[in-house]
Design a protein around this motif. Sequence first.
Motif, PDB file in Angstrom:
ATOM      1  N   GLU A  60      -6.905-107.788 -50.466  1.00  0.00           N
ATOM      2  CA  GLU A  60      -7.760-108.931 -50.137  1.00  0.00           C
ATOM      3  C   GLU A  60      -7.457-110.138 -51.040  1.00  0.00           C
ATOM      4  O   GLU A  60      -7.808-111.270 -50.733  1.00  0.00           O
ATOM      5  CB  GLU A  60      -9.239-108.565 -50.273  1.00  0.00           C
TER       6      GLU A  60
ATOM      7  N   ARG B 155     -10.373-114.659 -48.970  1.00  0.00           N
ATOM      8  CA  ARG B 155     -10.156-113.209 -49.024  1.00  0.00           C
ATOM      9  C   ARG B 155      -9.308-112.839 -47.825  1.00  0.00           C
ATOM     10  O   ARG B 155      -9.658-113.178 -46.696  1.00  0.00           O
ATOM     11  CB  ARG B 155     -11.491-112.449 -48.972  1.00  0.00           C
TER      12      ARG B 155
ATOM     13  N   GLU C 213      -9.014-110.764 -45.602  1.00  0.00           N
ATOM     14  CA  GLU C 213      -9.748-109.685 -44.945  1.00  0.00           C
ATOM     15  C   GLU C 213      -8.828-108.885 -44.025  1.00  0.00           C
ATOM     16  O   GLU C 213      -8.015-109.464 -43.302  1.00  0.00           O
ATOM     17  CB  GLU C 213     -10.898-110.263 -44.107  1.00  0.00           C
TER      18      GLU C 213
ATOM     19  N   ARG D 110     -16.923-113.325 -40.499  1.00  0.00           N
ATOM     20  CA  ARG D 110     -15.984-112.663 -41.408  1.00  0.00           C
ATOM     21  C   ARG D 110     -14.664-113.396 -41.325  1.00  0.00           C
ATOM     22  O   ARG D 110     -13.761-113.036 -40.574  1.00  0.00           O
ATOM     23  CB  ARG D 110     -15.823-111.169 -41.079  1.00  0.00           C
TER      24      ARG D 110
ATOM     25  N   GLU E   4     -12.711-101.514 -50.899  1.00  0.00           N
ATOM     26  CA  GLU E   4     -12.539-102.445 -49.791  1.00  0.00           C
ATOM     27  C   GLU E   4     -11.284-102.095 -48.980  1.00  0.00           C
ATOM     28  O   GLU E   4     -11.267-102.205 -47.777  1.00  0.00           O
ATOM     29  CB  GLU E   4     -12.388-103.877 -50.314  1.00  0.00           C
TER      30      GLU E   4
END
Length: 566
Positions: free
Chosen positions: A92, A140, A142, A151, A288
């Motif tokens: 990330e 980030r 993701e 998101r 994560e």
Amino acid sequence: MRVSNYLLSTQKETPANAEIVSHQLMLRAGFIRRNASGLYSWLPSGLRVLRKVEAIVREEMNKAGAIEILMPLVQPADLWEETGRWDKFGPELLRFQDRHNRDFVLGPTHEEVITDLVRKEVSSYKQLPLTLYQVQTKFRDEVRPRFGVMRAREFLMKDAYSFHLTQESMDETYQAMHKAYSNILERMGLAYRPVIADTGSIGGSASHEFHVLANSGEDLIAYSTDSDYAANIEKAEAPMPSTTLAEPTQEMSLVDTPNAKTIAELVEQFDLEITKTVKTLIVKGATEEAPLVALMVRGDHELNELKADKHDLVAAPLEFATDEEIRQAVGAGPGSLGPVGLNMPIIIDNDVAVMSDFGAGANQDDKHYFGINWNRDVDMPQAMDIRNVVEGEPTPDGKGTYAMARGIEVGHIFQLGTNYSEAMGASVLDENGKSKVMLMGCYGVGVSRIVAAAIEQNHDDRGMMLPESLAPFTVGILPMNMHKSHRVKEKAEQLYQDLTDAGFEVLFDDRKERPGVMFNDMELVGLPHVVVIGDRNIDAGVFEYKNRRSGEKQEVAFDNIVEFLK
Ligand code: ATP
Ligand code: MG
Ligand code: MG
Ligand code: MG
């Protein structure tokens, strides 16, 4: 604002690639446009809402005594090496090099930078407590950017960091931030719940998340029907089965079984019905990069057969894992699972494990183990990290039973302890001239995510219905045939002037469009109040008013309109 001067950019059709309602409406109402995966431009209407969220957050932060600063988005790798997160953070964290081949990251969060700043600026206990915050872009990378700005990879966060000499002072600020977060969400008129949260890999002692309740939420919250107790299911406490908790004695690794099936495949193959009462075990410590969700499946267990028992729990059949895979996955803790006759974790899509009566494993970094033991005849290690909560079970505080809700995490507050200050040598001299490592707290609000979350909670089939505190404009003026009727034009212009002077944020639709088109746009964008003017109104001396939320229509005398809207 005159629409003729503006970039309204509404569109009628629901975009095909947008799954949840806020994402669809943000595209249709001309709030955002996608530039690339997880990267968005904010168009004027969206930006107005974003700025309103930001302003409310800023006001409440200031009220709580936090001081605004601004730190760089680009951060040097050395700081991340100091805390060890350069190695730990995973994909990330977007890393890159400058022209001198020095390593940098795009900041996903700012603990390192703030601790570096404060260790240089603060040297005495007299300067404490200190809470600093910023509203800043975060990046980030993701793994699955989705749902628009909900998101995203690049997003706007308010992040605050507090520094303390004593735990008492830390607790006080933590409470003040808890209150500020509640104020923020109340001012926005959102239904929310603060929940006990997992401190995850950051560690620390106390942590709460603030969830906006919505069925599209990615998180599951367990709350008590009769008290304030609420927790992210990752953290919810429930009575454990009869066996006692014991720490696994060795780390266990999990294997990727070649026979792994997706849940969808399992459901289809065995004609399963996954009901709400299926036990969901979420493993604390899952990172994560390798979030691991164990779906506990149990039942009248027969080899090679999935069968639901009266609890609607099902068991995964043996064929999904070989003996060797089982052995590897389980390890050899005390009373460890033998390879025979047991069904073991199956890794599905690399992030979901379906498990049988009992089993143990770890996620892929080999560090975070978990284990379960539902077989009361076998004395097995049971991982401490498992929480197991079911709707209808009594709660930890003895009041009511568990109920479940979906939530969108819009805020997160943490007591960090000395994790960062210790690693980076951030200390002050106390009253006695002794050096003391500062205690730290951190507090994040997803400013851009809140825009989407607010729309999830405030919409109907015609569009958005954002509360007045968030709507891009509060009043819409909709003149009918203004380009033909001089009287209408004059009255509309006058009203625009009067309302603007009175401090309203007005969207004046002065386009040469059919009234239906104009009305649809105002409803889509969700203006709380719409005032219609036509020739008929001028004859009667009244405006036609429509309330977006209630749908109520009313006639308001020309002279009363400003008072009426106030
Ligand atoms: P999530 O569980 O949704 O991934 P997080 O726990 O990783 O969020 P935090 O590190 O707690 O996020 O960051 C503080 C806040 O920033 C979150 O509560 C959330 O509102 C927001 N946020 C985090 N990631 C994103 C994202 N990818 N897009 C938009 N907002 C985000
Ligand atoms: Mg995250
Ligand atoms: Mg989270
Ligand atoms: Mg969080």
